[in-house]
Scaffold this motif. Structure first.
Motif, PDB file in Angstrom:
ATOM      1  N   SER A   1      34.181  25.115  -2.160  1.00 21.31           N
ATOM      2  CA  SER A   1      32.942  25.782  -1.753  1.00 21.31           C
ATOM      3  C   SER A   1      31.744  25.015  -2.291  1.00 21.31           C
ATOM      4  O   SER A   1      31.794  24.422  -3.380  1.00 21.31           O
ATOM      5  CB  SER A   1      32.904  27.229  -2.252  1.00 21.31           C
TER       6      SER A   1
ATOM      7  N   TYR B   1      28.936  27.474   1.731  1.00 14.81           N
ATOM      8  CA  TYR B   1      29.892  27.021   2.748  1.00 14.81           C
ATOM      9  C   TYR B   1      31.216  26.764   2.042  1.00 14.81           C
ATOM     10  O   TYR B   1      31.257  26.082   1.018  1.00 14.81           O
ATOM     11  CB  TYR B   1      29.405  25.734   3.417  1.00 14.81           C
TER      12      TYR B   1
ATOM     13  N   TYR C   1      40.429  26.729   7.233  1.00 21.40           N
ATOM     14  CA  TYR C   1      39.522  27.804   7.646  1.00 21.40           C
ATOM     15  C   TYR C   1      38.145  27.547   7.032  1.00 21.40           C
ATOM     16  O   TYR C   1      38.033  27.309   5.819  1.00 21.40           O
ATOM     17  CB  TYR C   1      40.036  29.170   7.199  1.00 21.40           C
ATOM     18  N   HIS C   2      37.101  27.622   7.855  1.00 19.77           N
ATOM     19  CA  HIS C   2      35.731  27.361   7.413  1.00 19.77           C
ATOM     20  C   HIS C   2      34.939  28.675   7.426  1.00 19.77           C
ATOM     21  O   HIS C   2      34.977  29.423   8.409  1.00 19.77           O
ATOM     22  CB  HIS C   2      35.059  26.345   8.329  1.00 19.77           C
ATOM     23  N   ASN C   3      34.204  28.931   6.344  1.00 19.40           N
ATOM     24  CA  ASN C   3      33.433  30.166   6.193  1.00 19.40           C
ATOM     25  C   ASN C   3      32.027  29.830   5.696  1.00 19.40           C
ATOM     26  O   ASN C   3      31.830  28.838   4.985  1.00 19.40           O
ATOM     27  CB  ASN C   3      34.108  31.124   5.199  1.00 19.40           C
TER      28      ASN C   3
ATOM     29  N   GLN D   1      28.063  31.751   4.360  1.00 24.03           N
ATOM     30  CA  GLN D   1      27.343  32.973   4.015  1.00 24.03           C
ATOM     31  C   GLN D   1      25.935  32.619   3.547  1.00 24.03           C
ATOM     32  O   GLN D   1      25.732  31.610   2.853  1.00 24.03           O
ATOM     33  CB  GLN D   1      28.072  33.750   2.920  1.00 24.03           C
TER      34      GLN D   1
ATOM     35  N   ASP E   1      33.294  34.476   8.732  1.00 25.89           N
ATOM     36  CA  ASP E   1      34.581  33.926   8.311  1.00 25.89           C
ATOM     37  C   ASP E   1      35.235  33.220   9.489  1.00 25.89           C
ATOM     38  O   ASP E   1      35.094  33.642  10.641  1.00 25.89           O
ATOM     39  CB  ASP E   1      35.507  35.046   7.809  1.00 25.89           C
ATOM     40  N   ASN E   2      35.957  32.150   9.185  1.00 28.96           N
ATOM     41  CA  ASN E   2      36.698  31.401  10.209  1.00 28.96           C
ATOM     42  C   ASN E   2      35.759  30.996  11.345  1.00 28.96           C
ATOM     43  O   ASN E   2      35.926  31.387  12.506  1.00 28.96           O
ATOM     44  CB  ASN E   2      37.873  32.237  10.738  1.00 28.96           C
ATOM     45  N   ILE E   3      34.768  30.192  10.999  1.00 27.05           N
ATOM     46  CA  ILE E   3      33.700  29.813  11.931  1.00 27.05           C
ATOM     47  C   ILE E   3      34.248  29.222  13.219  1.00 27.05           C
ATOM     48  O   ILE E   3      33.778  29.534  14.312  1.00 27.05           O
ATOM     49  CB  ILE E   3      32.744  28.807  11.245  1.00 27.05           C
TER      50      ILE E   3
END
Length: 638
Positions: free
Chosen positions: A571, A583, A610-612, A614, A630-632
């Motif tokens: 992150s 990210y 998995y890409h997230n 905020q 979540d999970n772009i």
């Protein structure tokens, strides 16, 4: 044949039956006047597709509240209290229930309520032969609805204060309680099913052969809503002290000590028809149990050496805990560790400890239930497997040649086990921490772990039990016993499978944890980077002493969960006075299916990322708002 095919349940809407002449037939799958029609059973044609009856997401409604309070009684003594409450309602949609022929219980005793034999003279039997209704789904009643309602309370009251010097004390009482109701609609009363099946006077006559043939009068007579209640409660009293014992040349020696008394109890009251064995589910009895524990602990931290060449600081930590359980006797566990700061920025650490865990109240007294769980039967297609051991074992079990598993689920028993015993563990960790003085904010850690658990408490999934059993020569593995599974003598299908928790022989796990953390300035903002990675080198479960270990590392599926060799999380965050952006990327490594053969479709699950993201904004000192995705890239596991 290398192709994906639909695998439907053999518990069909029209009813699958074995005739007296040995033929397996299925009755009409279309509601209407042709209900007397029957033909040879064909899974592709008659099998039941359960997916349209299931929700992708099950709804949950939850209300929670919490109150926390502190009050200074004197300059040296303060009081504190906590209260938490949560009310939860949830429900799940399931397929219409079904009847499955099982004339004997797993212990071999007769079970007349599940013997669905229909005489050739029965007015609803168009075959003219005696037949055994192997499986019949009660689609006319609609899907089953499972719903739960729970209330959870927790209350803590205590006091803390100072004694002498830097010594402090804390005393507290803790009470927690969880109660709940779980219910299921459209459950069949087997006693009434038998009466309607045999057209007993006083009961409506039921036609179970052919879809849509069950009348509303029969459905109202045989179906009911099952309601089970239960709960858990815990009470504890604790007293703790902490402070400095004395000074050593390298620094102060700290200690902590305490006493604890804990009482736990649990209970479960199944529906009355379940207790009587009349409900179309696993028979249960009302159960309750409790256990008490008394514990005492002592922890010490002592700096042994300081400010020497290659010995900036050496600290030894030790802990010992004595536990006395009314159900399991007493036990002594301990832990020792060394932290060696070699030079500024380089620290080595090592810990060795023992562990002792008694079964929890739900594990002991949680009751027994049944569910259709995704399961692989190794005897499906065994004739063409080329595996001599598998072929011999499936034949010895009475599985007919050409047998194919009907559907991908098997009715499985799970729940609590009052025969469980404590598990014990030994843990070794060795690590290094690198914080270079030249790079402010950077920390790198590498830790090796080695964990061994004996008498481990674990639920072995049905797929794993069957796979291990049929891989053993002559069905000699304990998993082959009737307390684990049984098969129908008529069809060879598994009609009983147990996955209740048991004490396995041992679990062994080895691996390495790697962590990198870096805080730094990025223009006018502050940035941070975190990267944590785990390599699972070995994870083996031995079902009993002398057995071949089951490999879990690098494996996935089969009801066991996933244990890839590599897992990683990274992150990156940027923060200023008001805004924070983050990210993150999660990586789950590739893994091999527990039960698939090397050339099977789905044998290996590939590596997945998995890409997230905020973003958060702080608009007041104690208030902020956040938005995230979540999970772009909408990545799906394969």
């Amino acid at each position: 044949g290398g192709q994906l095919v639909c695998s439907y349940s053999g518990n069909t809407l029209g009813g699958r039956a074995r005739l007296a002449d040995g033929r397996i037939v299925n009755f009409s799958q279309t509601a209407g006047p042709d209900g007397q029609f029957f033909e040879p059973y064909n899974g592709a044609k008659h099998g039941f597709n359960s997916n349209p009856f299931l929700n992708a997401v099950s709804p949950i409604e939850r209300v929670s509240t919490a109150f926390l309070a502190d009050y200074d009684l004197t300059d040296d003594v303060s009081l504190f209290g906590e209260f938490f409450f949560t009310h939860r309602k949830s429900n799940q949609l399931a397929t219409p229930g079904g009847l499955t022929h099982r004339p004997t219980n797993p212990d071999g005793t007769p079970d007349p309520l599940r013997d669905f034999t229909i005489k050739g003279t029965n007015p609803n039997n168009p075959t003219g032969q005696d037949l055994v209704l192997l499986a019949r789904r009660i689609g006319e009643g609609g899907p089953r609805k499972f719903f739960q309602e729970t209330d959870t309370y927790r209350l803590v009251a205590g006091a803390r204060g100072k004694v002498v010097g830097d010594w402090t004390w804390e005393a507290a009482v803790n009470w927690g309680r969880n109660t709940g109701i779980d219910a299921m609609t459209n459950i069949a009363n087997l006693d009434r099913v038998q009466k309607t099946l045999n057209c007993v006077p006083g009961a409506p006559c039921g036609d179970y052969l052919g879809e849509g043939s069950l009348s509303k009068d029969v459905l109202d007579y045989i179906l009911y809503t099952s309601r089970d209640t239960g709960g858990n409660e815990q009470r504890s009293v604790t007293l703790d002290f902490a402070g400095t014992v004395f000074e050593l040349p390298a620094g102060p020696v700290g200690a902590a000590a305490g006493l604890l008394y804990r009482e736990e109890k649990g209970w479960r009251d199944p529906d009355a028809l379940t207790v009587l064995g009349i409900g179309n589910t696993n028979q249960q009895e009302s159960i309750s149990g409790k256990m008490q524990a008394k514990e005492a602990y002592l922890e010490v931290s002592a700096p042994l050496l300081a400010d020497l060449p290659m010995m900036k600081l050496l600290v030894a930590d030790g802990a010992v805990r004595y536990s006395d359980y009314d159900l399991f006797g007493d036990n002594l566990t301990y832990k020792g560790s060394l932290n060696w700061t070699v030079i500024d920025g380089l620290r080595l650490r090592a810990t060795y400890g023992t562990g002792f865990r008694v079964p929890s109240v739900p594990e002991l007294f949680g009751g027994v239930s049944e569910g259709n769980l995704t399961t692989t039967d190794p005897c499906s297609g065994y004739s063409a497997s080329g595996n001599a051991t598998l072929v011999a074992n499936c034949k010895a079990s009475g599985v007919p040649a050409g047998f194919k598993q009907l559907g991908n689920t098997i009715l499985t028993t799970n729940g609590g086990n009052s025969d469980l015993q404590p598990e014990e563990a030994k843990t070794l960790t060795l690590g290094v921490v690198f914080t270079p003085p030249q790079v402010s904010g950077l920390s790198v850690t590498i830790d090796y772990f080695d964990i061994k658990i004996t008498d481990a408490i674990r639920s072995i999934p049905g797929s794993t039990k069957l796979a291990v059993c049929y891989a053993s020569a002559g069905l000699t593995h304990p998993f082959c016993g009737p307390n684990n599974y049984t098969r129908s003598p008529l069809t060879g299908e598994v009609n009983f499978l147990s996955s209740i928790p048991v004490n396995t022989g041992k679990e062994e796990m080895k691996g390495v944890d790697i962590g990198i953390h870096y805080d730094f300035d990025l223009g006018p903002t502050r940035a941070s980077f975190d990267w944590n990675t785990t390599y699972l080198g070995e994870y083996l479960i031995t079902a009993y002493d002398g057995a071949e270990p089951i490999q879990f590392d690098g494996r996935i599926g089969g009801g066991n969960g996933g244990f890839p060799k590599w897992r990683s999380n990274a992150s990156f965050s940027v923060t200023d006075e008001a805004w924070t952006g983050t990210y993150s990327v999660q990586m789950i490594g590739k893994a091999i299916d527990f039960n698939a053969a090397p050339n099977d479709i789905g044998y290996q699950s590939p590596r997945v990322f998995y890409h997230n993201a905020q973003v958060a904004y702080r608009f007041a000192k104690q208030a902020d708002i956040a938005f995230g995705v979540d999970n772009i890239f909408d990545r799906r596991s394969e």
